[in-house]
Design a protein around this motif. Structure first.
Motif, PDB file in Angstrom:
ATOM      1  N   THR A   8       0.822  -1.199   0.000  1.00 45.76           N
ATOM      2  CA  THR A   8       0.000   0.000   0.000  1.00 45.76           C
ATOM      3  C   THR A   8       0.862   1.259   0.000  1.00 45.76           C
ATOM      4  N   CYS A   9       1.874   1.310   0.888  1.00 42.57           N
ATOM      5  CA  CYS A   9       2.780   2.461   0.964  1.00 42.57           C
ATOM      6  C   CYS A   9       3.777   2.473  -0.186  1.00 42.57           C
ATOM      7  N   GLY A  10       4.199   1.289  -0.609  1.00 38.82           N
ATOM      8  CA  GLY A  10       5.200   1.174  -1.647  1.00 38.82           C
ATOM      9  C   GLY A  10       6.615   1.361  -1.132  1.00 38.82           C
ATOM     10  N   LYS A  11       6.848   1.065   0.160  1.00 41.79           N
ATOM     11  CA  LYS A  11       8.187   1.221   0.731  1.00 41.79           C
ATOM     12  C   LYS A  11       8.388   0.259   1.885  1.00 41.79           C
ATOM     13  N   GLN A  12       9.630   0.142   2.343  1.00 35.08           N
ATOM     14  CA  GLN A  12       9.964  -0.678   3.499  1.00 35.08           C
ATOM     15  C   GLN A  12       9.473   0.039   4.760  1.00 35.08           C
ATOM     16  N   THR A  13       8.679  -0.635   5.568  1.00 34.52           N
ATOM     17  CA  THR A  13       8.169  -0.046   6.803  1.00 34.52           C
ATOM     18  C   THR A  13       8.218  -1.075   7.919  1.00 34.52           C
ATOM     19  N   ASN A  14       7.912  -0.628   9.107  1.00 31.64           N
ATOM     20  CA  ASN A  14       7.817  -1.523  10.260  1.00 31.64           C
ATOM     21  C   ASN A  14       6.393  -2.041  10.371  1.00 31.64           C
ATOM     22  N   TRP A  15       6.261  -3.258  10.903  1.00 35.68           N
ATOM     23  CA  TRP A  15       4.962  -3.896  11.098  1.00 35.68           C
ATOM     24  C   TRP A  15       4.819  -4.248  12.573  1.00 35.68           C
ATOM     25  N   LYS A  16       3.659  -3.973  13.152  1.00 29.76           N
ATOM     26  CA  LYS A  16       3.408  -4.357  14.539  1.00 29.76           C
ATOM     27  C   LYS A  16       1.924  -4.652  14.717  1.00 29.76           C
ATOM     28  N   ARG A  17       1.603  -5.309  15.814  1.00 29.26           N
ATOM     29  CA  ARG A  17       0.209  -5.625  16.114  1.00 29.26           C
ATOM     30  C   ARG A  17      -0.428  -4.438  16.833  1.00 29.26           C
ATOM     31  N   GLU A  18      -1.603  -4.049  16.382  1.00 31.87           N
ATOM     32  CA  GLU A  18      -2.341  -2.975  17.039  1.00 31.87           C
ATOM     33  C   GLU A  18      -3.328  -3.621  18.005  1.00 31.87           C
ATOM     34  N   ILE A  19      -3.078  -3.444  19.283  1.00 29.23           N
ATOM     35  CA  ILE A  19      -3.960  -4.000  20.308  1.00 29.23           C
ATOM     36  C   ILE A  19      -4.610  -2.819  21.011  1.00 29.23           C
ATOM     37  N   GLY A  20      -5.923  -2.682  20.819  1.00 29.88           N
ATOM     38  CA  GLY A  20      -6.627  -1.522  21.337  1.00 29.88           C
ATOM     39  C   GLY A  20      -7.544  -1.847  22.502  1.00 29.88           C
ATOM     40  N   LEU A  21      -8.425  -0.926  22.774  1.00 27.27           N
ATOM     41  CA  LEU A  21      -9.354  -1.035  23.897  1.00 27.27           C
ATOM     42  C   LEU A  21     -10.260  -2.271  23.811  1.00 27.27           C
ATOM     43  N   PRO A  22     -10.851  -2.594  22.653  1.00 27.85           N
ATOM     44  CA  PRO A  22     -11.695  -3.803  22.601  1.00 27.85           C
ATOM     45  C   PRO A  22     -10.947  -5.077  22.995  1.00 27.85           C
ATOM     46  N   PHE A  23      -9.677  -5.159  22.655  1.00 28.15           N
ATOM     47  CA  PHE A  23      -8.880  -6.322  23.037  1.00 28.15           C
ATOM     48  C   PHE A  23      -8.789  -6.420  24.554  1.00 28.15           C
ATOM     49  N   TRP A  24      -8.475  -5.315  25.212  1.00 26.78           N
ATOM     50  CA  TRP A  24      -8.301  -5.336  26.671  1.00 26.78           C
ATOM     51  C   TRP A  24      -9.625  -5.553  27.406  1.00 26.78           C
ATOM     52  N   VAL A  25     -10.730  -5.097  26.836  1.00 27.52           N
ATOM     53  CA  VAL A  25     -12.043  -5.392  27.421  1.00 27.52           C
ATOM     54  C   VAL A  25     -12.298  -6.897  27.352  1.00 27.52           C
ATOM     55  N   GLY A  26     -11.941  -7.516  26.229  1.00 26.34           N
ATOM     56  CA  GLY A  26     -12.075  -8.965  26.096  1.00 26.34           C
ATOM     57  C   GLY A  26     -11.212  -9.710  27.099  1.00 26.34           C
ATOM     58  N   VAL A  27     -10.006  -9.195  27.367  1.00 22.27           N
ATOM     59  CA  VAL A  27      -9.128  -9.815  28.367  1.00 22.27           C
ATOM     60  C   VAL A  27      -9.779  -9.759  29.742  1.00 22.27           C
ATOM     61  N   LEU A  28     -10.361  -8.621  30.089  1.00 25.67           N
ATOM     62  CA  LEU A  28     -11.007  -8.478  31.400  1.00 25.67           C
ATOM     63  C   LEU A  28     -12.237  -9.375  31.527  1.00 25.67           C
ATOM     64  N   LEU A  29     -13.044  -9.452  30.477  1.00 23.42           N
ATOM     65  CA  LEU A  29     -14.275 -10.235  30.535  1.00 23.42           C
ATOM     66  C   LEU A  29     -14.016 -11.745  30.564  1.00 23.42           C
ATOM     67  N   THR A  30     -12.915 -12.190  29.965  1.00 16.30           N
ATOM     68  CA  THR A  30     -12.627 -13.628  29.922  1.00 16.30           C
ATOM     69  C   THR A  30     -11.610 -14.057  30.972  1.00 16.30           C
ATOM     70  N   GLY A  31     -11.240 -13.169  31.839  1.00 10.37           N
ATOM     71  CA  GLY A  31     -10.295 -13.518  32.898  1.00 10.37           C
ATOM     72  C   GLY A  31      -8.892 -13.800  32.384  1.00 10.37           C
ATOM     73  N   GLY A  32      -8.496 -13.175  31.294  1.00 10.33           N
ATOM     74  CA  GLY A  32      -7.157 -13.343  30.756  1.00 10.33           C
ATOM     75  C   GLY A  32      -7.029 -14.365  29.649  1.00 10.33           C
ATOM     76  N   LEU A  33      -8.062 -15.168  29.400  1.00  9.42           N
ATOM     77  CA  LEU A  33      -7.981 -16.187  28.354  1.00  9.42           C
ATOM     78  C   LEU A  33      -7.859 -15.572  26.956  1.00  9.42           C
ATOM     79  N   TRP A  34      -8.306 -14.348  26.801  1.00  9.36           N
ATOM     80  CA  TRP A  34      -8.265 -13.679  25.508  1.00  9.36           C
ATOM     81  C   TRP A  34      -6.812 -13.391  25.087  1.00  9.36           C
ATOM     82  N   LEU A  35      -5.871 -13.456  26.022  1.00  8.19           N
ATOM     83  CA  LEU A  35      -4.461 -13.194  25.711  1.00  8.19           C
ATOM     84  C   LEU A  35      -3.876 -14.219  24.747  1.00  8.19           C
TER      85      LEU A  35
END
Length: 72
Positions: A8-35
Protein backbone atom coordinates in the motif's frame (compact mmCIF):
# COMPACT_ATOMS: atom_id res chain seq x y z
CA UNK A 1 8.49 -5.22 15.55
CA UNK A 2 9.00 -6.64 12.06
CA UNK A 3 10.35 -4.82 9.00
CA UNK A 4 8.99 -5.54 5.55
CA UNK A 5 7.68 -4.15 2.27
CA UNK A 6 4.19 -2.60 2.31
CA UNK A 7 2.29 -2.88 -0.99
CA UNK A 8 0.00 0.00 0.00
CA UNK A 9 2.78 2.46 0.96
CA UNK A 10 5.20 1.17 -1.65
CA UNK A 11 8.19 1.22 0.73
CA UNK A 12 9.96 -0.68 3.50
CA UNK A 13 8.17 -0.05 6.80
CA UNK A 14 7.82 -1.52 10.26
CA UNK A 15 4.96 -3.90 11.10
CA UNK A 16 3.41 -4.36 14.54
CA UNK A 17 0.21 -5.63 16.11
CA UNK A 18 -2.34 -2.97 17.04
CA UNK A 19 -3.96 -4.00 20.31
CA UNK A 20 -6.63 -1.52 21.34
CA UNK A 21 -9.35 -1.03 23.90
CA UNK A 22 -11.70 -3.80 22.60
CA UNK A 23 -8.88 -6.32 23.04
CA UNK A 24 -8.30 -5.34 26.67
CA UNK A 25 -12.04 -5.39 27.42
CA UNK A 26 -12.08 -8.96 26.10
CA UNK A 27 -9.13 -9.82 28.37
CA UNK A 28 -11.01 -8.48 31.40
CA UNK A 29 -14.27 -10.24 30.54
CA UNK A 30 -12.63 -13.63 29.92
CA UNK A 31 -10.29 -13.52 32.90
CA UNK A 32 -7.16 -13.34 30.76
CA UNK A 33 -7.98 -16.19 28.35
CA UNK A 34 -8.27 -13.68 25.51
CA UNK A 35 -4.46 -13.19 25.71
CA UNK A 36 -3.94 -16.42 23.74
CA UNK A 37 -5.33 -14.62 20.65
CA UNK A 38 -2.36 -12.22 20.41
CA UNK A 39 -0.39 -14.41 17.93
CA UNK A 40 -3.30 -14.47 15.46
CA UNK A 41 -3.83 -10.69 15.52
CA UNK A 42 -2.83 -9.29 12.12
CA UNK A 43 0.33 -7.24 11.71
CA UNK A 44 -0.28 -3.66 10.56
CA UNK A 45 1.94 -1.22 8.71
CA UNK A 46 3.07 1.62 11.00
CA UNK A 47 2.94 4.05 8.06
CA UNK A 48 -0.53 3.52 6.58
CA UNK A 49 -2.20 0.98 8.89
CA UNK A 50 -2.81 -1.64 6.18
CA UNK A 51 -2.95 -5.27 7.33
CA UNK A 52 -0.14 -7.56 6.22
CA UNK A 53 -1.17 -10.22 3.73
CA UNK A 54 -0.87 -13.80 4.95
CA UNK A 55 1.63 -16.01 3.15
CA UNK A 56 -0.55 -19.07 2.52
CA UNK A 57 -2.47 -19.45 -0.73
CA UNK A 58 -5.78 -19.23 1.12
CA UNK A 59 -5.07 -15.67 2.30
CA UNK A 60 -3.36 -14.21 -0.78
CA UNK A 61 -4.91 -11.21 -2.46
CA UNK A 62 -6.82 -12.30 -5.53
CA UNK A 63 -6.57 -10.27 -8.72
CA UNK A 64 -9.16 -10.31 -11.46
CA UNK A 65 -7.94 -11.24 -14.92
CA UNK A 66 -10.60 -11.45 -17.63
CA UNK A 67 -10.58 -14.59 -19.76
CA UNK A 68 -11.14 -12.63 -22.95
CA UNK A 69 -9.56 -9.13 -22.80
CA UNK A 70 -11.22 -8.07 -26.09
CA UNK A 71 -14.68 -8.45 -24.54
CA UNK A 72 -14.12 -5.43 -22.29
Amino acid sequence: MKTGYCETCGKQTNWKREIGLPFWVGVLLTGGLWLITIPIAPLRCTGCGAEQLRQSAHFRRKTYTPKNPESL
